[in-house]
Design a protein around this motif. Structure first.
Motif, PDB file in Angstrom:
ATOM      1  N   ALA A 192       7.238  11.921  -0.019  1.00 48.20           N
ATOM      2  CA  ALA A 192       7.174  12.478   1.208  1.00 48.20           C
ATOM      3  C   ALA A 192       5.727  12.495   1.818  1.00 48.20           C
ATOM      4  CB  ALA A 192       7.674  13.981   1.098  1.00 48.20           C
ATOM      5  N   ALA A 193       4.637  12.442   0.818  1.00 50.82           N
ATOM      6  CA  ALA A 193       3.435  12.239   1.282  1.00 50.82           C
ATOM      7  C   ALA A 193       3.214  11.022   1.557  1.00 50.82           C
ATOM      8  CB  ALA A 193       2.599  12.725  -0.054  1.00 50.82           C
ATOM      9  N   ARG A 207       2.796   1.561  -3.339  1.00 49.08           N
ATOM     10  CA  ARG A 207       1.769   2.210  -4.542  1.00 49.08           C
ATOM     11  C   ARG A 207       1.262   3.400  -4.278  1.00 49.08           C
ATOM     12  NH1 ARG A 207      -0.757  -3.237  -4.079  1.00 49.08           N
ATOM     13  NH2 ARG A 207      -2.143  -2.603  -2.176  1.00 49.08           N
ATOM     14  N   LEU A 248       3.015  19.125   3.455  1.00 45.75           N
ATOM     15  CA  LEU A 248       3.803  18.588   2.092  1.00 45.75           C
ATOM     16  C   LEU A 248       3.243  19.008   0.715  1.00 45.75           C
ATOM     17  CD1 LEU A 248       4.346  15.094   3.491  1.00 45.75           C
ATOM     18  CD2 LEU A 248       6.089  16.727   2.952  1.00 45.75           C
ATOM     19  N   SER A 266       3.657   5.814  -6.100  1.00 40.26           N
ATOM     20  CA  SER A 266       3.867   5.974  -7.754  1.00 40.26           C
ATOM     21  C   SER A 266       2.370   6.663  -8.198  1.00 40.26           C
ATOM     22  CB  SER A 266       3.730   4.441  -8.251  1.00 40.26           C
ATOM     23  OG  SER A 266       4.808   3.708  -8.416  1.00 40.26           O
ATOM     24  N   ALA A 267       1.161   6.488  -7.367  1.00 39.01           N
ATOM     25  CA  ALA A 267      -0.331   6.787  -7.672  1.00 39.01           C
ATOM     26  C   ALA A 267      -0.044   8.135  -8.330  1.00 39.01           C
ATOM     27  CB  ALA A 267      -0.905   6.781  -6.618  1.00 39.01           C
ATOM     28  N   PRO A 268       0.374   9.367  -7.689  1.00 38.82           N
ATOM     29  CA  PRO A 268       0.283  10.879  -8.218  1.00 38.82           C
ATOM     30  C   PRO A 268       1.071  10.986  -9.258  1.00 38.82           C
ATOM     31  CG  PRO A 268       1.385  10.672  -5.853  1.00 38.82           C
ATOM     32  CD  PRO A 268       1.165   9.320  -6.236  1.00 38.82           C
ATOM     33  N   TYR A 285       1.598   8.603 -11.952  1.00 37.87           N
ATOM     34  CA  TYR A 285       0.634   7.935 -12.971  1.00 37.87           C
ATOM     35  C   TYR A 285      -0.656   8.718 -13.211  1.00 37.87           C
ATOM     36  CZ  TYR A 285       3.378   3.862 -13.574  1.00 37.87           C
ATOM     37  OH  TYR A 285       4.474   2.899 -13.819  1.00 37.87           O
ATOM     38  N   ALA A 338      -3.533  13.742   5.865  1.00 33.75           N
ATOM     39  CA  ALA A 338      -2.366  13.630   6.574  1.00 33.75           C
ATOM     40  C   ALA A 338      -1.285  14.014   5.963  1.00 33.75           C
ATOM     41  CB  ALA A 338      -2.089  12.098   6.945  1.00 33.75           C
ATOM     42  N   ALA A 339      -1.076  14.115   4.667  1.00 32.80           N
ATOM     43  CA  ALA A 339       0.220  14.735   4.014  1.00 32.80           C
ATOM     44  C   ALA A 339      -0.177  16.072   3.967  1.00 32.80           C
ATOM     45  CB  ALA A 339       0.098  14.269   2.549  1.00 32.80           C
ATOM     46  N   ALA A 366       4.704  10.452   5.027  1.00 38.13           N
ATOM     47  CA  ALA A 366       3.777  11.157   6.031  1.00 38.13           C
ATOM     48  C   ALA A 366       2.401  10.195   6.397  1.00 38.13           C
ATOM     49  CB  ALA A 366       3.533  12.553   5.645  1.00 38.13           C
ATOM     50  N   ALA A 367       1.713  10.028   5.413  1.00 32.22           N
ATOM     51  CA  ALA A 367       0.560   9.089   5.525  1.00 32.22           C
ATOM     52  C   ALA A 367       0.976   7.655   6.189  1.00 32.22           C
ATOM     53  CB  ALA A 367      -0.132   8.888   4.149  1.00 32.22           C
ATOM     54  N   GLU A 408       0.801  -1.277  -0.017  1.00 30.11           N
ATOM     55  CA  GLU A 408      -0.048  -0.036  -0.115  1.00 30.11           C
ATOM     56  C   GLU A 408       0.811   1.221  -0.099  1.00 30.11           C
ATOM     57  OE1 GLU A 408      -3.383  -0.446  -0.089  1.00 30.11           O
ATOM     58  OE2 GLU A 408      -3.500   1.616  -0.178  1.00 30.11           O
ATOM     59  N   ALA A 421       1.677   8.264   9.826  1.00 27.27           N
ATOM     60  CA  ALA A 421       0.060   8.459  10.585  1.00 27.27           C
ATOM     61  C   ALA A 421      -0.671   7.396  10.779  1.00 27.27           C
ATOM     62  CB  ALA A 421      -0.541   9.807   9.746  1.00 27.27           C
ATOM     63  N   ALA A 440      -5.748  10.467  -6.836  1.00 30.03           N
ATOM     64  CA  ALA A 440      -4.548   9.638  -7.591  1.00 30.03           C
ATOM     65  C   ALA A 440      -4.735   8.361  -7.286  1.00 30.03           C
ATOM     66  CB  ALA A 440      -3.323  10.305  -7.106  1.00 30.03           C
ATOM     67  N   ALA A 476      -5.225   9.732   3.768  1.00 33.87           N
ATOM     68  CA  ALA A 476      -3.705   9.937   3.471  1.00 33.87           C
ATOM     69  C   ALA A 476      -3.574  11.211   2.962  1.00 33.87           C
ATOM     70  CB  ALA A 476      -3.495   8.772   2.436  1.00 33.87           C
ATOM     71  N   ARG A 529       7.896  15.054  -3.862  1.00 31.68           N
ATOM     72  CA  ARG A 529       6.491  15.309  -2.832  1.00 31.68           C
ATOM     73  C   ARG A 529       5.595  14.066  -2.822  1.00 31.68           C
ATOM     74  NH1 ARG A 529       5.561  19.906  -5.898  1.00 31.68           N
ATOM     75  NH2 ARG A 529       4.011  18.605  -7.339  1.00 31.68           N
ATOM     76  N   LEU A 556      -1.866   5.331   8.479  1.00 29.27           N
ATOM     77  CA  LEU A 556      -2.965   5.393   7.369  1.00 29.27           C
ATOM     78  C   LEU A 556      -3.025   4.153   6.403  1.00 29.27           C
ATOM     79  CD1 LEU A 556      -3.428   9.023   6.822  1.00 29.27           C
ATOM     80  CD2 LEU A 556      -4.957   7.418   8.140  1.00 29.27           C
ATOM     81  N   HIS A 557      -1.604   3.485   6.590  1.00 25.00           N
ATOM     82  CA  HIS A 557      -1.729   2.202   5.637  1.00 25.00           C
ATOM     83  C   HIS A 557      -1.587   0.597   6.472  1.00 25.00           C
ATOM     84  CE1 HIS A 557      -1.599   4.622   2.082  1.00 25.00           C
ATOM     85  NE2 HIS A 557      -0.781   5.395   2.367  1.00 25.00           N
ATOM     86  N   TYR A 598      -4.834   5.146 -10.077  1.00 25.47           N
ATOM     87  CA  TYR A 598      -3.764   4.259 -10.298  1.00 25.47           C
ATOM     88  C   TYR A 598      -4.390   2.878  -9.997  1.00 25.47           C
ATOM     89  CZ  TYR A 598       0.633   2.309  -9.379  1.00 25.47           C
ATOM     90  OH  TYR A 598       2.056   1.633  -9.280  1.00 25.47           O
ATOM     91  N   ARG A 613      -9.420   5.557   2.755  1.00 26.34           N
ATOM     92  CA  ARG A 613      -8.005   5.818   2.996  1.00 26.34           C
ATOM     93  C   ARG A 613      -7.330   6.660   2.082  1.00 26.34           C
ATOM     94  NH1 ARG A 613      -7.827   0.103   2.446  1.00 26.34           N
ATOM     95  NH2 ARG A 613      -7.027   0.189   0.380  1.00 26.34           N
TER      96      ARG A 613
END
Lengths: 206, 206
Positions: free
Chosen positions: A190-191, A163, B200, A166-168, A170, B194-195, A194-195, A160, A198, B167, B191, A187, A200-201, B171, B187
């Motif tokens: 780092a995002a 992934r 960020l 990469s998501a932002p 793509y 949080a970022a 940070a998540a 998670e 926190a 995003a 996320a 970015r 969140l994953h 994805y 999620r």
């Protein structure tokens, strides 16, 4: 441009069979990057690869099978993960690799072509999902190590987090047309970090 | 399914011209969702819409122009943002809207078709970028309000935060085949929040 494709000058061990595969997959990648999936034709690939048409038809048979083999090869050939000793360092290395790949003219076009094809062909979609599962699995240990170091909460889902890096990138490539530069990569990393910090994953049930 | 498309039973003000556009864009959306961009044909759209072929050719002329108009209409018709009073509430509402749209059979297929077409047609890519710019702009005030409430650091880029919500959902749709359920939406929203809280998405230079 190590996330996918075979670079010029790249050599691999193996006999004639491996050399033929190498030449055919490189030709298929070139053709895809230049003209997209609609124009992909096994006869044309054979000509580009300077390999007999019969060989290509006998070994691969159809375009989706050839593309699935190309994706398998791209996953096999992609660079191993970087180990920097910190979660942010590792995720940033991963993000930069993805960003450089997608920003590269040949590789970006190749990914766009295969992703577009996967939207309307189930076999190509399965091959694409397998490609990302392999790539994400390759980088998952950097998240596991961050959990072991106490940087991330126990139960964090490593796939998670990878992934999320990469998501932002793509999404910019395929949807918004946003910048695909090093700043965007940093970015994204780092995002994701940070998540993850926190919590969140963290897998539900953990 | 308010992010895009025109829902059955939906009526809009306007005379014959508006009704023709409505019928043609609905038919174009149906055809795209069913058969993808390659099979999109103005004559077929005219037949489906029960509108004269000449009218369609005169008004839209080419497939990319028709698709650009469809995307403009999808942006115009999409639901206004929700105001829940908190950043996480607002971003979650946005994420659920995106997730429900992409998970919907017709709408998901329509988005896939248009995104695939944008990978190999510059005019469609420009129309797609404009669609996302409008959609993201619609939700940006929820981030601005969060900055005003002190939930987020000053200088946070509202568009960046809203894009971060979408995003991971796109994805999954386009690349990894990951689940597109409510949990994934929640999620994605959490996320992104949080970022953003971690600073960020603060614009460089701010």
């Amino acid at each position: 441009m190590a996330l996918g494709g075979v670079e010029p000058g790249h050599t691999r061990p193996g006999g004639r069979t491996a050399r033929v595969r190498d030449a055919v997959l490189r030709a298929a990648g070139d053709a895809l990057a230049e003209h997209g999936m609609d124009a992909l034709d096994l006869g044309d690939v054979a000509r580009r690869a300077q390999v007999g048409k019969t060989t290509v038809y006998r070994r691969w048979g159809t375009v989706p099978i050839l593309v699935a083999d190309l994706l398998r090869d791209m996953a096999d050939q992609s660079l191993p993960r970087t180990e920097t000793g910190s979660l942010l360092g590792d995720l940033t290395a991963n993000a930069r690799l993805v960003q450089e790949t997608l920003a590269d003219a040949r590789q970006g076009a190749l990914f766009k072509a295969v992703i577009a094809a996967a939207t309307c062909d189930a076999a190509t979609a399965r091959a694409l999902h397998a490609f990302y599962a392999t790539r994400v699995g390759e980088w998952a240990p950097c998240v596991e190590q961050a959990v072991d170091r106490g940087e991330l909460p126990p139960g964090t889902d490593p796939h998670e987090v990878v992934r999320a890096v990469s998501a932002p990138l793509y999404y910019s490539l395929l949807c918004t047309g946003g910048a695909l530069d090093a700043a965007a990569a940093d970015r994204a990393a780092a995002a994701a970090a940070a998540a993850a910090r926190a919590g969140l994953h963290v897998r539900s049930g953990d």
